[in-house]
Design a protein around this motif. Structure first.
Motif: not given
Lengths: 332, 363, 73
Positions: B79-82, B96-97, B101-104, B112-114
């Motif tokens: 999901v994050i990579s998308l 969302i929260k 492994s690296k981000s949420s 700034g990602k939609k």
């Protein structure tokens, strides 16, 4: 002129126009408006003073608006220490392009509530800030009240055996706001109101109020947790006794939030000796804003590890914890 | 109007009956382990005080029934990579929260990602219609949600939508219970089957549990009376040493479930082996898009590649979902891991076991 | 997340209906219910009505509660 411009805050002619507009709307509840400071004469020994800033989205909601909220909120804060409100200050921070029509509605609410409470505005200020530096309108107030009663009302004063009373249904304000924010068409109305008349009646009848709080942000469960901590006591509530409207429960179920943690803006929680609880309820229920008053629990024991408990529908007991953040509605 | 399923004095009597039953043979002086599969049941059991009521006698284990909680770390990373690719994400709010492994997603939004939060997956049609951007719906959910996701895919096909796809992360319930009982060590002595999954699938798919494993099952609703009746059913089944699937939510769950909903599911999806948090890949425990709809598969469309990753250090969400441990046994619980700054998914989701334990005072 | 609160259908048009829950009006999708009518109570999940609530069965369940709670063990 339909909208407020930056020049309305510039100190020039437009500023004069805006001030005139405000005075016209507020009428004679404003005193001393030509001086830099308001002057009042106070002879009593004990004064209650409070200040608060009001920021709400949406600024108009079913049952009130930011103006009514600001006045009632300030009055209620004074009442919570047994202060009978006398004077308020009023500062408006307005976003450029805000409409005069909306400002008038807000000022009219302020005037109505101030008149009902027989208070005067002794000082005020208006600022206009450029677009998107703030959201529509913020209001700051300070309130001054006179303490004429001998009861020792404070958060440290809840005693084992005391009764816990709430003056009306819980969570109406929070639910009404949530409904609007989520585009739910509903009949929910905020409970936004002054509780001063209710409290004054109790004080006049010499009810020995130990602790008094208004369950605004964080709701009933949060303020009772705070009282438990301040007074070093355990408190137990009974789920079946807590007055909550079906519609409020319904919207809470839908959004996955707990009404016990939802803001009220026209309620008070009263902690008083058990043997005065019936009389207290009788006095409260005489007034329309207090007609659903209910005894919802009791202070149990002194405690080094103060807790708020809930006796649930099934007679079981669980902890109502102090949560660390405001509830956000679940989406899925 | 008083809700008779919520506040009912007879429920207290019923629970007293159960109290009595638990003192009689064959019950011995120990805790009995029941697993509620659905996260909403976990919430009800805590919120209405059933957990405390039966403390020491019945131990309620939370099962793999919160869609966010069972989503693997690897799938969260997809999901994050998308989002990082600049694809516009549409998702249920709970995701969302959840930390990958690296981000949420929350962090991606701040960058700034939609990301659009939707309540009804069909809202994605509107979002995709109003933009030229690629929109991907993160399709998590069980049988209750899957018909809705199937409708989204069918509507997207019907309207010739080119810029909308889904990331299929859907899971199905009956086989995971089978897996749980066959492959993992546990001492489950009764299942409270998920009420609204059962609305769709009916009673039959659970029959393998009493038949093969001799474990009683009960289908239950979510109100206090529903929970009370469910507990009574399991206790009574153990008492007379029988095991069956008892439906105590008949006002909503028909014998045959909702066939129209299942037809929709079958039209769009087929069974697949999918990865669960804590369990790894489980055969036939999820769904993938049928060939006809492969152009709506975001995984293929965007050729997502993520590394296999470990679950967060110290986090025992996997064991919590498997019913092996309670949230309070986690070293991070209520300390480093709270609903404000969750480490594992069970603390994120409204119906995650850790979040429910935290919120309902089992801190 | 499962929502136990029943919605009452107040009007319907094709696969969409307006439903009321405690005075709150919401548009819901009714495509996976074969036969749903105005005044029916339905369970709603993610904007879809997933099943009609059977009032008779609700009564039967409450009867069951009464029976069991009055049984002597």
């Amino acid at each position: 002129m339909e909208y407020i411009l930056l020049s309305h805050g510039s100190g020039g002619k437009n500023s004069q126009r805006l001030l005139k507009f405000i005075y016209n709307c507020l009428g004679d509840i404003v005193i001393n408006h030509s001086e830099d400071s308001g002057i009042v004469t106070i002879t009593q020994d004990k004064l209650a003073i409070t200040t608060d800033s009001y920021v709400i989205e949406p600024i108009f909601f079913p049952g009130g608006d930011i103006g009514k909220l600001a006045i009632c909120g300030t009055l209620n804060d004074l009442a919570m220490v047994g202060g009978i409100p006398k004077y308020l200050t009023l500062s408006l921070m307005i976003e450029e392009n805000f409409s005069f029509g909306d400002l008038k509605k807000i000022l009219t609410s302020i005037k109505e509530e101030a008149e009902k409470a027989e208070i005067r505005i002794i000082a005020g200020d208006t600022k206009v800030v450029s677009k998107s530096k703030l959201d529509k309108i913020f209001i700051n107030t300070a309130g001054y009240g006179i303490i004429e009663y001998s009861q020792n009302i404070n958060s440290h004063n809840a005693q084992p055996g005391d009764a816990v009373i709430v003056t009306g249904d819980i969570g109406d304000h929070g639910a009404a706001i949530m409904a609007v924010r989520n585009d739910f068409e509903s009949d929910l109305i905020s409970d936004c109101a002054s509780v001063v008349p209710l409290i004054k009646n109790l004080l006049d009848e010499s009810i020995n109020i130990h602790t008094l709080r208004d369950p605004t942000r964080g709701g009933l469960a949060s303020i009772l947790n705070e009282i438990a901590i301040s007074s070093s006591v355990d408190i137990e509530l009974e789920e079946v006794k807590i007055p909550i409207k079906d519609a409020v429960n319904g919207i809470c179920d839908i959004l996955g939030i707990d009404p016990l943690y939802m803001a009220c803006e026209g309620r008070a929680v009263i902690i008083c000796p058990e043997n005065e609880s019936e009389k207290t309820l009788k006095i409260l229920r005489k007034t329309d804003t207090g007609k659903n008053a209910e005894k919802i629990g009791k202070v149990i024991d002194k405690s080094e590890n103060p807790r708020l408990y809930l006796k649930t529908f099934i007679g079981s007991r669980r902890i109502l914890p102090l949560l660390s953040r405001e509830q956000t509605p679940r989406i899925c | 109007m008083k809700n008779p399923f919520k506040n009912n004095s007879q429920l207290i009597q019923l629970l007293q009956q159960v109290d009595k039953l638990l003192t009689l043979p064959p019950f011995t002086n120990r805790q009995y382990n029941f697993m509620e599969i659905c996260g909403t049941h976990t919430v009800s059991i805590l919120k209405y005080g059933f957990r405390n009521y039966f403390k020491g006698r019945i131990n309620f284990l939370s099962g793999p029934g919160c869609p966010v909680c069972v989503t693997s770390q690897k799938d969260i990373d997809k999901v994050i990579s998308l989002a990082q690719m600049g694809v516009r994400i549409a998702t249920f709010g709970d995701l969302i929260k959840v930390p990958g492994s690296k981000s949420s997603l929350e962090e991606q939004m701040a960058l700034g990602k939609k990301v659009d939060v939707v309540y009804n997956p069909l809202d994605c049609l509107k979002i995709a219609n109003e933009t030229d951007e690629e929109v991907v719906f993160i399709a998590v959910g069980f049988e209750t949600t899957i018909p809705v996701i199937a409708s989204l895919v069918l509507d997207a096909e019907k309207t010739g939508m080119e810029n909308l796809s889904i990331l299929p992360l859907m899971k199905t319930i009956p086989n995971i219970l089978n897996f749980l009982l066959s492959n993992l060590e546990n001492e489950i002595e009764g299942f409270i089957c998920p009420g609204h999954v059962s609305v769709i699938i009916g009673k039959k798919p659970y029959k393998i549990i009493p038949e093969r494993f001799e474990i009683p099952c009960v289908i239950a609703g979510f109100e206090p009376v529903d929970i009370g009746l469910a507990i009574e059913s399991l206790v009574s089944q153990i008492r007379i040493q029988t095991s069956m699937v008892d439906n105590r939510y008949k006002r909503a769950v028909k014998e045959n479930g909702n066939p129209a909903a299942r037809r929709l599911i079958a039209e769009v999806f087929e069974q697949a082996d999918v990865e669960w948090r804590g369990f790894g890949e489980v055969p036939a425990s999820g769904l993938k898009l049928r060939e006809r709809f492969s152009k709506f598969d975001a995984e293929k469309k965007f050729n997502i590649k993520v590394e296999k990753v470990a679950e967060p250090k110290g986090c025992i969400c996997g064991e919590v979902i498997a019913g092996k441990k309670h949230p309070s046994e986690c070293k991070l619980f209520g300390k480093e891991c709270t609903p404000d700054s969750p480490i594992g998914p069970c603390m994120v989701s409204y119906e995650g076991a850790c979040s429910a334990f935290y919120k309902y005072g089992e801190q | 997340m499962c929502l136990a609160v029943p919605y009452k259908i107040i009007s319907k048009k094709g696969i969409k209906a307006i439903a009321d829950v405690f005075g709150i009006k919401k548009e819901i999708d009714i495509r996976i219910l074969d036969d749903v009518n105005v005044n029916d109570y339905v369970l709603v999940h993610a904007g879809f009505a997933i099943q009609k609530l059977d009032q008779e069965e609700a009564k039967t369940t409450l009867d069951l509660l009464r029976e069991i709670s009055e049984e002597s063990v």
